[in-house]
Scaffold this motif. Structure first.
Motif, PDB file in Angstrom:
ATOM      1  N   ASN A  97       0.827  -1.216   0.000  1.00  0.00           N
ATOM      2  CA  ASN A  97       0.000   0.000   0.000  1.00  0.00           C
ATOM      3  C   ASN A  97       0.854   1.257   0.000  1.00  0.00           C
ATOM      4  O   ASN A  97       0.560   2.211  -0.724  1.00  0.00           O
ATOM      5  N   GLY A  98       1.905   1.278   0.790  1.00  0.00           N
ATOM      6  CA  GLY A  98       2.793   2.430   0.794  1.00  0.00           C
ATOM      7  C   GLY A  98       3.475   2.626  -0.541  1.00  0.00           C
ATOM      8  O   GLY A  98       3.650   3.754  -1.017  1.00  0.00           O
ATOM      9  N   ARG A  99       3.845   1.533  -1.157  1.00  0.00           N
ATOM     10  CA  ARG A  99       4.540   1.579  -2.440  1.00  0.00           C
ATOM     11  C   ARG A  99       3.659   2.181  -3.533  1.00  0.00           C
ATOM     12  O   ARG A  99       4.127   2.847  -4.439  1.00  0.00           O
ATOM     13  N   LEU A 100       2.356   1.967  -3.436  1.00  0.00           N
ATOM     14  CA  LEU A 100       1.444   2.416  -4.486  1.00  0.00           C
ATOM     15  C   LEU A 100       0.693   3.697  -4.144  1.00  0.00           C
ATOM     16  O   LEU A 100      -0.145   4.149  -4.903  1.00  0.00           O
ATOM     17  N   LYS A 101       1.017   4.311  -3.017  1.00  0.00           N
ATOM     18  CA  LYS A 101       0.280   5.492  -2.560  1.00  0.00           C
ATOM     19  C   LYS A 101       0.320   6.628  -3.585  1.00  0.00           C
ATOM     20  O   LYS A 101      -0.715   7.207  -3.923  1.00  0.00           O
ATOM     21  N   ALA A 102       1.488   6.962  -4.089  1.00  0.00           N
ATOM     22  CA  ALA A 102       1.594   8.064  -5.065  1.00  0.00           C
ATOM     23  C   ALA A 102       0.855   7.727  -6.351  1.00  0.00           C
ATOM     24  O   ALA A 102       0.209   8.591  -6.950  1.00  0.00           O
ATOM     25  N   LEU A 103       0.932   6.484  -6.762  1.00  0.00           N
ATOM     26  CA  LEU A 103       0.236   6.078  -7.975  1.00  0.00           C
ATOM     27  C   LEU A 103      -1.275   6.207  -7.802  1.00  0.00           C
ATOM     28  O   LEU A 103      -1.964   6.762  -8.657  1.00  0.00           O
ATOM     29  N   ARG A 104      -1.790   5.737  -6.685  1.00  0.00           N
ATOM     30  CA  ARG A 104      -3.234   5.848  -6.452  1.00  0.00           C
ATOM     31  C   ARG A 104      -3.666   7.303  -6.421  1.00  0.00           C
ATOM     32  O   ARG A 104      -4.700   7.667  -6.982  1.00  0.00           O
ATOM     33  N   LYS A 105      -2.876   8.169  -5.773  1.00  0.00           N
ATOM     34  CA  LYS A 105      -3.227   9.593  -5.713  1.00  0.00           C
ATOM     35  C   LYS A 105      -3.252  10.188  -7.118  1.00  0.00           C
ATOM     36  O   LYS A 105      -4.176  10.902  -7.486  1.00  0.00           O
ATOM     37  N   THR A 106      -2.256   9.875  -7.906  1.00  0.00           N
ATOM     38  CA  THR A 106      -2.198  10.388  -9.270  1.00  0.00           C
ATOM     39  C   THR A 106      -3.385   9.895 -10.082  1.00  0.00           C
ATOM     40  O   THR A 106      -3.980  10.656 -10.845  1.00  0.00           O
ATOM     41  N   CYS A 107      -3.726   8.635  -9.922  1.00  0.00           N
ATOM     42  CA  CYS A 107      -4.812   8.058 -10.702  1.00  0.00           C
ATOM     43  C   CYS A 107      -6.163   8.663 -10.349  1.00  0.00           C
ATOM     44  O   CYS A 107      -7.068   8.697 -11.192  1.00  0.00           O
ATOM     45  N   THR A 108      -6.342   9.115  -9.132  1.00  0.00           N
ATOM     46  CA  THR A 108      -7.630   9.647  -8.718  1.00  0.00           C
ATOM     47  C   THR A 108      -7.697  11.166  -8.728  1.00  0.00           C
ATOM     48  O   THR A 108      -8.756  11.738  -8.484  1.00  0.00           O
ATOM     49  N   ASP A 109      -6.592  11.844  -9.018  1.00  0.00           N
ATOM     50  CA  ASP A 109      -6.552  13.304  -9.001  1.00  0.00           C
ATOM     51  C   ASP A 109      -6.871  13.840 -10.393  1.00  0.00           C
ATOM     52  O   ASP A 109      -5.986  13.935 -11.244  1.00  0.00           O
ATOM     53  N   LEU A 110      -8.121  14.199 -10.621  1.00  0.00           N
ATOM     54  CA  LEU A 110      -8.521  14.714 -11.919  1.00  0.00           C
ATOM     55  C   LEU A 110      -8.309  16.220 -12.027  1.00  0.00           C
ATOM     56  O   LEU A 110      -8.522  16.804 -13.076  1.00  0.00           O
TER      57      LEU A 110
END
Length: 114
Positions: A97-110
């Motif tokens: 989860n920590g490893r993918l935190k930035a990716l998830r934020k980027t993916c959901t930040d429209l």
């Protein structure tokens, strides 16, 4: 003027859809449980997944997604170091989860498309 606004809205929607599609592809590859019984297979699998994510990053139309994907691939490669053992797989999974935190934020930040 209204036609230009319509085109801008369409571009925004298409960019968001493109980002969403790439994010789904990246998350599908990155969210997994390595094979705990065979460290060599797990290491090879993780490296292959990192390579696949790098290829997807090359298709990203925006810098934020490309950077987040490349960071995810780099961290996967780091997790697949020579010290990867069957016993370290639970640790890998717990850090996912920590490893993918930035990716998830980027993916959901429209907001990037506004």
């Amino acid at each position: 003027m209204p036609a230009a606004l319509g085109l801008t809205a369409c571009d925004f929607a298409q960019d968001a859809l493109d980002r969403g599609d790439l994010c789904l592809d990246i998350l599908d590859i990155a969210l997994f449980d390595p094979n705990p019984s065979n460290a060599d297979e797990a290491r090879e699998d993780v490296r292959d997944r990192a390579d696949r994510i790098d290829r997807i990053a090359g298709r990203a139309s925006d810098d934020e997604l490309r950077d987040a994907a490349e960071k995810t691939a780099k961290e996967l490669r780091s997790a697949a170091g020579e010290n990867l053992e069957a016993g370290s797989v639970p640790e890998y999974v717990s850090e996912q989860n920590g490893r993918l935190k930035a990716l998830r934020k980027t993916c959901t930040d429209l907001g990037d498309f506004g």
